[in-house]
Design an enzyme around this catalytic site. Structure first.
Site, PDB file in Angstrom:
ATOM      1  N   LYS A  15       0.777  -1.185   0.111  1.00 57.41           N
ATOM      2  CA  LYS A  15      -0.119   0.105   0.071  1.00 57.41           C
ATOM      3  C   LYS A  15       0.827   1.471   0.154  1.00 57.41           C
ATOM      4  O   LYS A  15       0.442   2.283   0.776  1.00 57.41           O
ATOM      5  CB  LYS A  15      -0.968  -0.173   1.150  1.00 57.41           C
ATOM      6  CG  LYS A  15      -1.979  -1.018   1.171  1.00 57.41           C
ATOM      7  CD  LYS A  15      -2.932  -1.005   2.336  1.00 57.41           C
ATOM      8  CE  LYS A  15      -2.247  -1.561   3.591  1.00 57.41           C
ATOM      9  NZ  LYS A  15      -3.195  -1.649   4.571  1.00 57.41           N
ATOM     10  N   ASP A  50      -5.755  -6.161  10.351  1.00 55.68           N
ATOM     11  CA  ASP A  50      -7.192  -5.506  10.719  1.00 55.68           C
ATOM     12  C   ASP A  50      -8.372  -6.410  10.125  1.00 55.68           C
ATOM     13  O   ASP A  50      -9.496  -6.259  10.785  1.00 55.68           O
ATOM     14  CB  ASP A  50      -7.114  -4.316   9.748  1.00 55.68           C
ATOM     15  CG  ASP A  50      -6.898  -4.705   8.034  1.00 55.68           C
ATOM     16  OD1 ASP A  50      -6.399  -5.855   7.960  1.00 55.68           O
ATOM     17  OD2 ASP A  50      -7.049  -3.668   7.250  1.00 55.68           O
TER      18      ASP A  50
HETATM   19  P1  ADP Z   1      -7.207   2.062   5.409  1.00 55.65           P
HETATM   20  O1  ADP Z   1      -7.303   1.068   4.206  1.00 55.65           O
HETATM   21  O2  ADP Z   1      -6.114   2.931   5.144  1.00 55.65           O
HETATM   22  O3  ADP Z   1      -7.292   1.449   6.646  1.00 55.65           O
HETATM   23  P2  ADP Z   1      -9.822   3.011   5.152  1.00 55.65           P
HETATM   24  O4  ADP Z   1     -10.632   1.729   5.330  1.00 55.65           O
HETATM   25  O5  ADP Z   1     -10.323   4.142   6.001  1.00 55.65           O
HETATM   26  O6  ADP Z   1      -8.248   3.107   5.262  1.00 55.65           O
HETATM   27  O7  ADP Z   1     -10.123   3.453   3.615  1.00 55.65           O
HETATM   28  C1  ADP Z   1      -9.639   4.555   2.916  1.00 55.65           C
HETATM   29  C2  ADP Z   1      -9.662   4.400   1.677  1.00 55.65           C
HETATM   30  O8  ADP Z   1     -11.026   4.313   1.027  1.00 55.65           O
HETATM   31  C3  ADP Z   1      -9.023   5.408   0.610  1.00 55.65           C
HETATM   32  O9  ADP Z   1      -7.693   5.205   0.598  1.00 55.65           O
HETATM   33  C4  ADP Z   1      -9.781   5.463  -0.580  1.00 55.65           C
HETATM   34  O10 ADP Z   1      -9.273   4.389  -1.452  1.00 55.65           O
HETATM   35  C5  ADP Z   1     -10.980   4.867  -0.088  1.00 55.65           C
HETATM   36  N1  ADP Z   1     -11.976   6.088   0.038  1.00 55.65           N
HETATM   37  C6  ADP Z   1     -11.932   6.838   1.092  1.00 55.65           C
HETATM   38  N2  ADP Z   1     -12.826   7.804   0.727  1.00 55.65           N
HETATM   39  C7  ADP Z   1     -13.819   7.420  -0.272  1.00 55.65           C
HETATM   40  C8  ADP Z   1     -14.689   8.015  -1.202  1.00 55.65           C
HETATM   41  N3  ADP Z   1     -15.449   9.270  -0.662  1.00 55.65           N
HETATM   42  N4  ADP Z   1     -15.100   7.319  -2.172  1.00 55.65           N
HETATM   43  C9  ADP Z   1     -14.457   6.232  -2.584  1.00 55.65           C
HETATM   44  N5  ADP Z   1     -13.237   5.947  -2.037  1.00 55.65           N
HETATM   45  C10 ADP Z   1     -12.970   6.441  -0.830  1.00 55.65           C
HETATM   46 MG    MG Z   2      -8.207   0.142   7.530  1.00 55.94          MG
END
Ligand code: ADP
Ligand code: MG
Length: 496
Positions: free
Chosen positions: A197, A232
């Site tokens: 990532k 996670d």
């Molecule tokens: P992580 O995988 O870093 O734990 P999250 O589960 O919070 O994070 O997801 C974040 C990811 O979700 C972002 O990198 C993006 O790709 C996607 N994302 C966030 N907001 C949106 C949105 N409004 N529309 C589409 N994809 C989104």
């Molecule tokens: Mg996450």
């Protein structure tokens, strides 16, 4: 939304009014020698190569199921690592006390505390904070990254008050959610296999990430202990299972993607007979590494070649949030260069990798206005692109093509796990209610993507069986899940 795909260029010397960067009108001449240049062939080819009809999905699901089995026989047997989580006891609801969780995911890290009150009171209070990880730390040294995290944790723990209380003399315990591939060596230790990532922090691969965190906490003078290291997906499964016993699978569709599920120890040959009293454990599939039978394009191959981990995480690069926007950008760039999608010149900013993010393409696909105003302004704001209505329609088509492929392939992955469990239990899964706990910003925010995931699952399982499969969105369940697992593995007496 589907629109037909032709963005013919305006005739030679046509006059159009466009905005200047400061917003005032400006007159430009679109001068082209070849009025018949069109993006249609590029779009048609893209749609053909990205298509994931039922037979393709079936093939992907079956290949992934076979790969899971291979990975359970021996480490390295398949593309899916099928990592043992050492989580053999799932939350019961009896957990009590104050526990912390720390979640290092992708874009952010989160810290959380929860006061658990046993069967009757369950979650009495929770608090969390989120800190975004500076870009330079994602490519810095291990010490810098873990010091940053420990500092955030220290600040958060100083604010503990109100409903949260720790008995005297007791150390604060943390469930550490770490969403990168780890070779788990016990419930509270694990070696980082590799960063994914977009992370490439030096010094961590090959090291115990719990030791890295403990050392950083020591440097910060913070007296806390990691009592559970969890992926996670595993945290999400544990968090969801606390409320619902039918949860068997957890899936993350966020920056990256991964899945885990409850497996019978008898079905894990590589355990060589080592069993826990429950006879079950959670397997972290690391399905992002899968690659067989995926419908890929030149854009995927180019993006992969330019990535920091070429040849790896191909499924993740096809379906997860970090990459969808970038694939779209690459398609649009080619359309601008070879099909004059945005007129005579190629917008410079469109050449910048990752300038177009998944939330941008999501916002564009939510634009239901007649003139696609939001598409126009997103293109303008993000890539400095002036667009005609026809071009905007093509952009939406491209977004939809990439997002549809991603969502449908994610659905095939979910089915691959369900059918694996079902085959092993002689139909015990599809015959009753089974819950897939789902987390991640992509699934949460992207309506069309979510719909494509569901459609693929229904197509693959058929309407009857898919009625029994519930995909349940459990936002941030992994934090509480990790805290619950910290409680289950606490070194202190559970009933105080
Ligand atoms: P992580 O995988 O870093 O734990 P999250 O589960 O919070 O994070 O997801 C974040 C990811 O979700 C972002 O990198 C993006 O790709 C996607 N994302 C966030 N907001 C949106 C949105 N409004 N529309 C589409 N994809 C989104
Ligand atoms: Mg996450």
């Amino acid at each position: 939304m589907f629109v037909t795909a032709t963005a013919m260029l305006p005739a030679v010397g046509s006059l159009c009014i466009s905005r200047t960067p400061r917003g005032g009108p400006r007159f430009t001449m679109a001068v082209r020698s070849n009025v018949n240049v069109s993006v249609a062939p590029i779009l048609t080819k893209l749609q053909k190569e990205c298509a994931a009809p039922l037979p393709v999905l079936r093939n992907v699901a079956d290949a992934m199921t076979a790969d899971m089995r291979a990975g359970l026989v021996v480490d390295g047997g398949g593309e899916l690592k099928m990592i043992l989580s050492y989580v053999d006891a799932l939350p019961t609801g009896n957990e009590r006390g104050l526990f912390y969780a720390l979640d290092l995911g992708g874009t952010n890290f989160r810290v959380l505390r929860v006061q658990l009150g046993g069967q009757e009171e369950r979650v009495q209070a929770t608090e969390f904070e989120q800190v975004s990880i500076p870009q330079e730390l994602m490519r810095g040294t291990s010490e810098e990254l873990f010091d940053f995290i420990a500092t955030g944790l220290a600040k958060f723990s100083e604010k503990e008050a109100g409903k949260f209380h720790l008995p005297r003399g007791r150390q604060r315990e943390i469930g550490f959610t770490f969403s990168f591939p780890v070779k788990q060596t016990s419930i509270d230790s694990g070696i980082l296999i590799k960063w994914t990532k977009g992370f490439s922090v030096s010094g961590t691969p090959g090291k115990d990430v719990v030791a890295c965190l403990n050392e950083a906490m020591e440097r910060q003078g913070l007296d806390m202990r990691v009592s559970a290291l969890v992926n996670d997906t595993v945290g999400t499964l544990a968090g969801a299972r606390y409320w619902d016993e039918d949860v068997m699978v957890a899936v993350i569709l966020g920056t990256g993607t991964n899945a885990c599920y409850v497996e019978q120890m008898d079905a894990i040959p590589k355990l060589q007979g080592n069993k826990s009293p429950s006879g079950r454990t959670i397997i972290n599939t690391e399905w992002g590494a899968f690659s067989k039978g995926l419908p890929l394009t030149e854009f995927d191959r180019d993006m992969d070649a330019a990535s920091i981990n070429p040849g790896e995480q191909i499924y993740e690069k096809t379906i997860s949030g970090m990459y969808l926007g970038e694939i779209v950008r690459r398609v649009l760039l080619k359309m601008a260069e070879e099909g004059a999608l945005f007129g005579n010149s190629v917008p410079e900013k469109l050449s910048m990798p990752f300038v177009l993010r998944t939330p941008h393409i999501c916002a564009m696909q939510q634009d239901y206005s007649e003139d696609l105003q939001a598409v126009g302004s997103t293109l303008y704001d993000v890539a400095g692109v002036e667009s005609s209505l026809k071009a905007r329609k093509v952009v939406i088509e491209v977004c939809d093509t990439i997002v549809k492929r991603g969502g449908r392939l994610a659905g095939a992955g979910i089915v691959s796990i369900l059918q694996k469990i079902d085959e092993d239990s002689n139909g015990a899964i599809f015959g009753k209610r089974t819950v897939v706990a789902m987390d991640g910003g992509l699934y949460e925010n992207y309506t069309q993507y979510r719909r494509y995931v569901h459609e693929a699952v229904t197509e693959l399982l058929g309407t009857e069986i898919s009625k029994n499969v519930v995909i349940e969105h459990t936002k941030d369940g992994s934090g509480i899940g990790a805290a619950l697992l910290a409680s289950a593995n606490s070194k202190f007496d559970h009933d105080y």
